[in-house]
Scaffold this active site. Structure first.
Site, PDB file in Angstrom:
ATOM      1  N   LYS A 219       0.855  -1.185   0.000  1.00  0.00           N
ATOM      2  CA  LYS A 219       0.000   0.000   0.000  1.00  0.00           C
ATOM      3  C   LYS A 219       0.884   1.226   0.000  1.00  0.00           C
ATOM      4  CE  LYS A 219      -4.446   0.924   0.287  1.00  0.00           C
ATOM      5  NZ  LYS A 219      -5.546   0.019  -0.060  1.00  0.00           N
TER       6      LYS A 219
HETATM    7  N1  GLU Z   1      -7.114   0.353  -3.234  1.00  0.00           N
HETATM    8  C1  GLU Z   1      -7.933  -0.785  -3.482  1.00  0.00           C
HETATM    9  C2  GLU Z   1      -7.986  -1.685  -2.255  1.00  0.00           C
HETATM   10  O1  GLU Z   1      -7.813  -1.241  -1.157  1.00  0.00           O
HETATM   11  C3  GLU Z   1      -7.554  -1.507  -4.744  1.00  0.00           C
HETATM   12  C4  GLU Z   1      -6.202  -2.118  -4.750  1.00  0.00           C
HETATM   13  C5  GLU Z   1      -5.775  -2.651  -6.116  1.00  0.00           C
HETATM   14  O2  GLU Z   1      -6.579  -2.666  -7.018  1.00  0.00           O
HETATM   15  O3  GLU Z   1      -4.610  -3.025  -6.221  1.00  0.00           O
HETATM   16  O4  GLU Z   1      -8.280  -2.831  -2.321  1.00  0.00           O
END
Ligand code: GLU
Length: 478
Positions: free
Chosen positions: A109
């Site tokens: 993240k």
């Molecule tokens: N930000 C989104 C999540 O928390 C999508 C993550 C992604 O598609 O890699 O799942």
């Protein structure tokens, strides 16, 4: 001191506590539990951008929780609330989420400490390109190692800038488009990615309501039709979930909560109208129909069947958990229920469909986009017309039989058009997402109902995820 007065754990501690509840029920080899739980690395970068005649310094993070599979996957968030604890908690959730829905990724993240509303578009582009440069030169953006996506405060627009910046830095990388997902369709994206997380919430609820036994655990009966739904946050996820549930499943959205208050109506709100009002006025204040409540946090306690927190983490805590009246909570946001609140809600019989499952639609469709980028071809391009001509054969044959044998058969109105049309990319994406959400729910409920000592869906979800991560470590010989 009552349980309600205990200090609230941090987001990171909350995720670890939830992990520990599940790992305590598993017989993991010594040391492996810790190896899975801890974050592998977190990179902090401070960079300056010249804006409005002066240099502004920004702080950004990219945390890799697990590399048991690569690339590591997870969004990049733009918010003033971004900090290391939050990014690490979200990266850990990504590991478990990806394992649960079987996307072949580790968890990561990122975040940038910024209020995007304070900047013009061209300034945001400069900031995003510079942040991308900092991450890409350390392989923290890379199609094979680390693939970001949108999250709170970012969208297709930022992903397009990131992909373009990466391409400028890696001119001979034929797979450069796969360095981020959530790009616009005209820039290497995939149909259905924008709606994916909200769509996933809808598919998750549809699957839950296919099991009367599970529905009964929440004290509910029947289907989604007529259920009263409260949504917190009408951003990309909350908006799509509310829209699809009300238009396609007959649910009634009786309350919408935003940053400046809430609007409620027992008859049900028009999600599209509320969305347009927010876009034009910056909030719910002044919305001409329904009842306005200035205290949005209190509105979480509105009587309803289904509560969808779709805004941010830590909104249901030890302080307000006992007053939540919803029978079922589906965590469209990451971490909206703290570990403390989780216990209080479980004790009073509230069923929670946990974040790592409920909002996994986003990363699932990101996976489809990444595969599309690596295969350099749109889904359905080879099969669509072939599928149509085979269907045409059957229809012709049925019509011939009816005519020649004088059977008097007629196809129902609209059948021919619907049956003959081969699936386009959007239909294939939705079908893949629906299948993913169904399979993951079935894996969770098998553990929930089939194993001793599993109290709820969250513990079940973590167990499924942890066991999959363990298998992949085993395969590596760890
Ligand atoms: N930000 C989104 C999540 O928390 C999508 C993550 C992604 O598609 O890699 O799942």
């Amino acid at each position: 001191m009552t349980r309600h007065d205990l200090p609230e754990p941090s987001f990171r501690d909350s995720v670890d506590l939830m992990f520990n509840r599940a790992s305590a029920l598993l017989d993991l080899p010594p040391g492996l539990e810790e190896k899975i739980r801890v974050c592998n690395s977190t990179y902090t970068v401070r960079f300056g951008v010249r804006l409005r005649g002066q240099i502004t310094t920004f702080t950004g993070y990219r945390s890799v929780h697990s590399e048991h599979m690569e690339p590591a996957k997870g969004g990049i968030r733009y918010s003033l609330g971004v900090n290391q604890d939050e990014v690490e908690a979200l990266a850990a959730l990504m590991t478990y989420k990806c394992a649960l829905v079987e996307t072949p990724f580790g968890g990561a993240k990122g975040g940038l400490c910024i209020d995007p509303r304070q900047y013009e578009e061209h300034e945001l582009e400069l900031i995003t390109r510079r942040f991308t440069y900092e991450l890409a030169k350390r392989d923290l953006i890379n199609p094979a190692q680390n693939v970001p996506a949108p999250d709170m405060g970012t969208s297709e627009r930022e992903m397009a800038w990131m992909a373009d910046q990466y391409k400028r830095m890696n001119t001979t990388d034929i797979n450069a488009s796969a360095c981020v997902t959530g790009k616009p369709v005209h820039a290497g994206g995939i149909a259905g990615r924008v709606e994916a997380t909200g769509r996933g919430v809808q598919y998750a609820l549809q699957e839950f309501f296919r099991y009367p036994e599970d529905v009964a655990k929440a004290g509910l009966t029947g289907t989604l039709d007529g259920k009263r739904v409260v949504v917190q946050g009408l951003g990309n996820v909350g908006y799509h979930a509310a829209k699809f549930l009300s238009l396609e499943d007959g649910a009634r959205v009786t309350c919408i909560i935003e940053h400046d208050g809430a609007v409620s109506s027992e008859a049900g709100l028009d999600v599209e109208a509320v969305k347009s009002w927010i876009a034009a006025h910056g909030g719910l204040t002044g919305y001409p129909s329904g009842t306005f409540h200035p205290d949005g946090r209190r509105a979480l306690e509105t009587d309803c069947d289904i509560l969808i927190p779709a805004a941010m983490e830590g909104v249901i805590t030890r302080e307000n958990a006992a007053r939540i009246k919803a029978a079922l909570i589906i965590e469209a946001a990451n971490g909206p229920v703290t570990a403390g609140a989780d216990e209080i809600l479980r004790d009073k019989g509230t069923v929670i469909i946990p974040d790592l499952y409920a909002n996994a639609g986003g990363v699932t469709v990101s996976y489809f986009e990444w595969v599309k980028n690596l295969s350099h071809i749109r889904f359905g391009r080879m099969q669509r017309r072939q599928e149509e001509s085979r269907h045409q054969l059957i229809v012709n044959e049925l019509e011939r039989l009816s005519r020649d044998k004088e059977l008097g058969w007629t196809l129902s109105p609209g059948f021919k058009e619907r049956y003959l049309r081969g699936a386009d990319e959007l239909e294939l994406v939705r079908s893949g997402l629906d299948d993913t959400m169904r399979s993951a729910y079935q894996a969770m409920r098998a553990v929930w109902h089939g194993r001793k000592g599993v109290p709820d869906l969250r513990v079940a979800a973590y167990i499924v995820a942890i066991e999959r991560v363990v298998s992949s470590y085993r395969a590596k010989g760890l």
